[in-house]
Design an enzyme around this catalytic site. Structure first.
Site, PDB file in Angstrom:
ATOM      1  N   GLY A 146      47.266   9.501  -4.694  1.00  0.00           N
ATOM      2  CA  GLY A 146      46.805   8.884  -5.947  1.00  0.00           C
ATOM      3  C   GLY A 146      46.639   9.935  -7.037  1.00  0.00           C
ATOM      4  CE  LYS A 160      54.316   6.343  -7.429  1.00  0.00           C
ATOM      5  NZ  LYS A 160      54.558   5.173  -6.298  1.00  0.00           N
ATOM      6  CE  LYS A 200      46.202   4.771   1.593  1.00  0.00           C
ATOM      7  NZ  LYS A 200      47.301   5.238   2.598  1.00  0.00           N
ATOM      8  NE  ARG A 229      48.937  13.437   4.465  1.00  0.00           N
ATOM      9  CZ  ARG A 229      48.282  11.993   4.037  1.00  0.00           C
ATOM     10  NH1 ARG A 229      47.368  11.810   5.107  1.00  0.00           N
ATOM     11  NH2 ARG A 229      48.191  11.491   3.006  1.00  0.00           N
ATOM     12  CD  GLU A 237      52.952   7.952  -0.774  1.00  0.00           C
ATOM     13  OE1 GLU A 237      53.186   8.937  -1.390  1.00  0.00           O
ATOM     14  OE2 GLU A 237      51.525   7.787  -0.772  1.00  0.00           O
TER      15      GLU A 237
END
Length: 453
Positions: free
Chosen positions: A164, A157, A236, A291, A287
């Site tokens: 993503g 990552k 998602k 926002r 994470e």
């Protein structure tokens, strides 16, 4: 805060403007030349072109956006999601210009945007984190050594990544060797930072997130969870609340951990703490998104609160509209479906002109869309056309409404993932609610095998 500039586009810009209008607040749109005729530009009280289509020449021109806000007398900037919403430098510049940034402090954005630093902060707060490296891995040799200790499969990552992007599952050393440099390069290109780290991949996991809110007075509350496990390419496509099959006791521990995460960074405004749950209900911090989320309407539907209104109130320096956790209730069930201009099989974007967009308006659904008939879906931006949000007394009622709605929903001019939803919502894997992040990929594989027979 009588005038707010929305530093975003499409459906989220329009959605923010609608709350502002209800509150008697004037709105200012900034838009690219490519978006000139979209609904959010027409709906705003004032609109200003910011540049040509590409985001680097328009929606990411932070200094120009702030200059427009100052010129027109806006007192605040709402960044929406994506684009500049989690850019700490932008948030700091907004603040330094004497404007309100409708979101958390720049320092919080900076900390939580660094996935390695946020891991360490959560550890300090005793919030469980996925086993992984607590520092960036500088070389392939170092990564191979760390992966051997963690055990495959692992996730490679980008520390500064999100949405993503900059992450890939590696099943073995060969895959890690194959992808290590490409993930670093992708991280550098997208986020300006090529630091990468490793996390143990949690098999058959559910992706659960908790909405939190904080204010300047030290109040932090949660607004329950959303299940975001239906994904394609780690992104998602369906979200729902409450999460089906989530045990009440586990949910309570999730809420407690999410609030603890918020308190650890003195969180203000809207935030989302994301977790993954293992098959035996162990959960780990993934994470924190600093926002408003794409899927925030799901929470709005089950709580009855307008989250943008809450954001504005907190940005004004006021207390949370509801600061007593016991007063915040969840009612019924809600599911959101993201409608994309993309091939429903390959998921490749399908830009073009929307010739028509129709649905049965007698079905009780909420459609948040950034487009109308005649609108152009350009290759410059994320191809999401709309979000369909359905609320009902229970999950089966919502699925029945969804089935009725999607059978009447059509978009012509571009390909869309509507055909996928028409079939998928009736599948056993989704309908029984006992699904994990593999559910869509497994269903697509089965569908493909059926076609090939």
């Amino acid at each position: 805060m009588n005038k707010i500039l929305i530093a975003n586009r499409g459906e989220i810009a329009l959605r923010i403007m609608k709350t502002c209008k209800r509150l008697g607040i004037q709105t200012v749109a900034v838009h690219s030349e490519a978006d000139e005729h979209l609904p959010f530009v027409k709906y705003a009280d004032e609109a200003y072109v910011i540049g040509p289509g590409p985001v680097l020449q328009s929606y990411l021109k932070a200094d120009d956006i702030i200059a427009i806000a100052l010129k027109v007398g806006a007192g605040a900037i709402h960044p929406g999601y994506g684009l500049l919403s989690e850019n700490a430098t932008f948030a700091r510049k907004v603040r330094d210009a004497g404007l309100k940034f409708i979101g958390p402090d720049a320092e919080t954005i900076e900390l939580m945007g660094d996935k390695i630093a946020s891991r360490m902060k959560m550890k300090e707060a005793q919030v469980p984190v996925v086993p992984g490296t607590d520092e960036g891995v500088a070389s392939l040799e170092e990564a191979i050594e760390a992966a051997a200790i963690l055990g495959y499969p692992i996730m490679l990552k980008a520390s500064a990544g999100g949405g993503g992007i900059g992450m890939i599952r590696c099943e073995n050393e060969q895959a890690l060797s194959q992808h290590f440099q490409s993930v670093k390069n992708r991280a550098k290109a997208y986020f300006g930072d090529d630091v990468v780290f490793l996390e143990k991949f949690v098999e058959n996991a559910r992706h659960i997130e908790v909405q939190i809110f904080g204010d300047d007075k030290g109040n932090i509350v949660h607004l329950f969870e959303r299940n975001c496990s239906v994904q394609r390419r780690n992104q998602k496509v369906i979200e729902e609340s409450p999460s089906p099959t989530l045990e009440k006791e586990v949910a309570q521990r999730l809420y407690k951990a999410a609030v603890a995460a918020g308190k650890a960074v003195d969180y203000r405004n809207a935030g989302t703490v994301e977790f993954i749950l293992s098959e035996n209900d162990d959960f780990y911090f993934l994470e924190m998104n600093t926002r408003l989320q794409v899927e925030h309407p799901v929470t709005e539907e089950v709580t009855g609160y307008d989250l943008v209104e809450w954001q504005i109130e907190v940005a004004k320096g006021n207390e949370l509209p509801v600061k007593d956790q016991q007063q915040i209730k969840s009612s019924g069930h809600a599911i959101e479906f993201r409608i994309y201009a993309e091939d429903p099989v390959t998921f490749m974007p399908s830009p073009g002109t929307i010739r028509s967009m129709k649905w049965n308006e007698n079905v009780d659904v909420r459609v948040d869309s950034g487009y109308e008939e005649g609108g152009n879906v350009t290759p410059f931006y994320d191809p999401m056309i709309a979000k369909v949000i359905i609320h009902g007394n229970g999950r089966q009622e919502v699925i029945s409404k969804a089935d009725e709605f999607f059978n009447s929903f059509s978009i012509e001019g571009v390909k869309s993932n509507i055909p996928l939803f028409q079939k998928f919502i009736g599948s056993k894997g989704f309908e029984n609610g006992n699904y994990n992040t593999n559910v869509l990929a497994e269903w697509l594989k089965t569908e493909k095998e059926e076609v090939e027979k």
